[in-house]
Enzyme design. Sequence first.
Site, PDB file in Angstrom:
ATOM      1  N   THR A 265       0.854  -1.196   0.000  1.00  0.00           N
ATOM      2  CA  THR A 265       0.000   0.000   0.000  1.00  0.00           C
ATOM      3  C   THR A 265       0.878   1.230   0.000  1.00  0.00           C
ATOM      4  O   THR A 265       1.864   1.309   0.753  1.00  0.00           O
ATOM      5  CB  THR A 265      -0.932   0.022   1.222  1.00  0.00           C
ATOM      6  OG1 THR A 265      -1.862  -1.064   1.113  1.00  0.00           O
ATOM      7  CG2 THR A 265      -1.721   1.338   1.299  1.00  0.00           C
ATOM      8  N   PHE A 267       1.223   5.051   0.795  1.00  0.00           N
ATOM      9  CA  PHE A 267       0.656   6.141   1.594  1.00  0.00           C
ATOM     10  C   PHE A 267       1.287   7.453   1.130  1.00  0.00           C
ATOM     11  O   PHE A 267       2.437   7.475   0.684  1.00  0.00           O
ATOM     12  CB  PHE A 267       0.959   5.928   3.088  1.00  0.00           C
ATOM     13  CG  PHE A 267       0.348   4.680   3.649  1.00  0.00           C
ATOM     14  CD1 PHE A 267       1.027   3.466   3.611  1.00  0.00           C
ATOM     15  CD2 PHE A 267      -0.922   4.701   4.204  1.00  0.00           C
ATOM     16  CE1 PHE A 267       0.463   2.314   4.105  1.00  0.00           C
ATOM     17  CE2 PHE A 267      -1.497   3.548   4.720  1.00  0.00           C
ATOM     18  CZ  PHE A 267      -0.806   2.350   4.656  1.00  0.00           C
TER      19      PHE A 267
END
Length: 372
Positions: A265, A267
């Site tokens: 992921t 960010f």
Amino acid sequence: MSIESLRAQIDATDERILELLNERASLAVAIGHAKRAAHTAANKEGAEKLLRDPERERAVLDRLSALAKGQFPQHAVRAVFREVMSGCLSLEQPLHVAFLGPEGTFTQMAARYLFGLSAQYREAATIEGVFDAVRTGDAALGVVAIENSTEGSVTLTADLLIEGNVVVREELVLLIEHALLARDSVPFSSVQRVYSHPQALAQCRGWLTKNLPGAQLVQTASTTAAARQALLDTAGAAVASPLAAELHGLTILRERIQDRTENATRFVVLGKEDAPRTGRDRTSLAFSVKDERGALRRVLSAFEEEGVNLSRLESRPSQQKPWDYVFLVDLEGHRTDDNVQRALENLRSACDMVKVLGSYARRDPIRLTSIP
Ligand SMILES: C=C(O[C@@H]1C=C(C(=O)O)C=C[C@H]1O)C(=O)O
């Protein structure tokens, strides 16, 4: 040598380390004053400038990690000096950071990895709340997810970046491992319900179908909320970070259940300003093309002609009118690079809108091995 004698030497060594930390803190305070003076001289009015310097912090950590060839573990050098710098910065200026909560989420772990425990955190219940906190100045920086390698873009983050006057200052790519967590007394064979955030369930869809075909999948607002549900359900389990087991007192029933080993992921750190050029940068931008034949091709040609590599291109409904689309692009380079500037100038002729969402240093994926 006896343990008592060795411990006495540790105590003396700790006192020397403490003296050096205090010396370092005094230097940081002096630098803080110098930065304020320089900013005041340069800008007579306006909001107080953020004194944090991420590029300098990265240089400190990289230099010390390279020097760490001795007995002390290299991975621990970063963790120790992350907190040393977080503490030093807090003496110069409180750093308020908004993140998408609740406690225990990957977003919070990303924020703590970047800013340390001396930052002052503001938990937001929604992604909009993080953007609002930065926009209003309630937080100097914000942390939200922008895309996952399995599920693609976090569309709300993209929409809010396009809409608002908040830009991307930094990125952090976390390798995300999901585990199946449950209360101590729950054996794997009796799991009937699995709780987690939709993105986490989707990232483990194949494993869940194969290993828990009969279990009911229950969507929760976050993986932390899922962990809390699992604590209350004697036939329930949660898909969450293995680190969440430590946070919530759960047992790990199965590890690494995500369908793709390299599930990551990305960010982004939101701020009022983006980053200076480092030579290894990424620029995110949004554009909408004119309703003309070949407009999108002209845009892509504008990048190709200047040798600008695109690492992401996707379309999003414009939120302005039905069937109207905005394109999101990540390109390699900084917005101040000559070739990027020429490409941006050229594509403007084919676009109704071009908006730079931020230039920032590219970061390699990292795997968290403990709760920051
Ligand atoms: C001391 C400074 O201020 C902050 C603290 C730093 C540190 O503790 O090394 C580095 C960068 C800044 O975020 C500096 O700018 O050098």
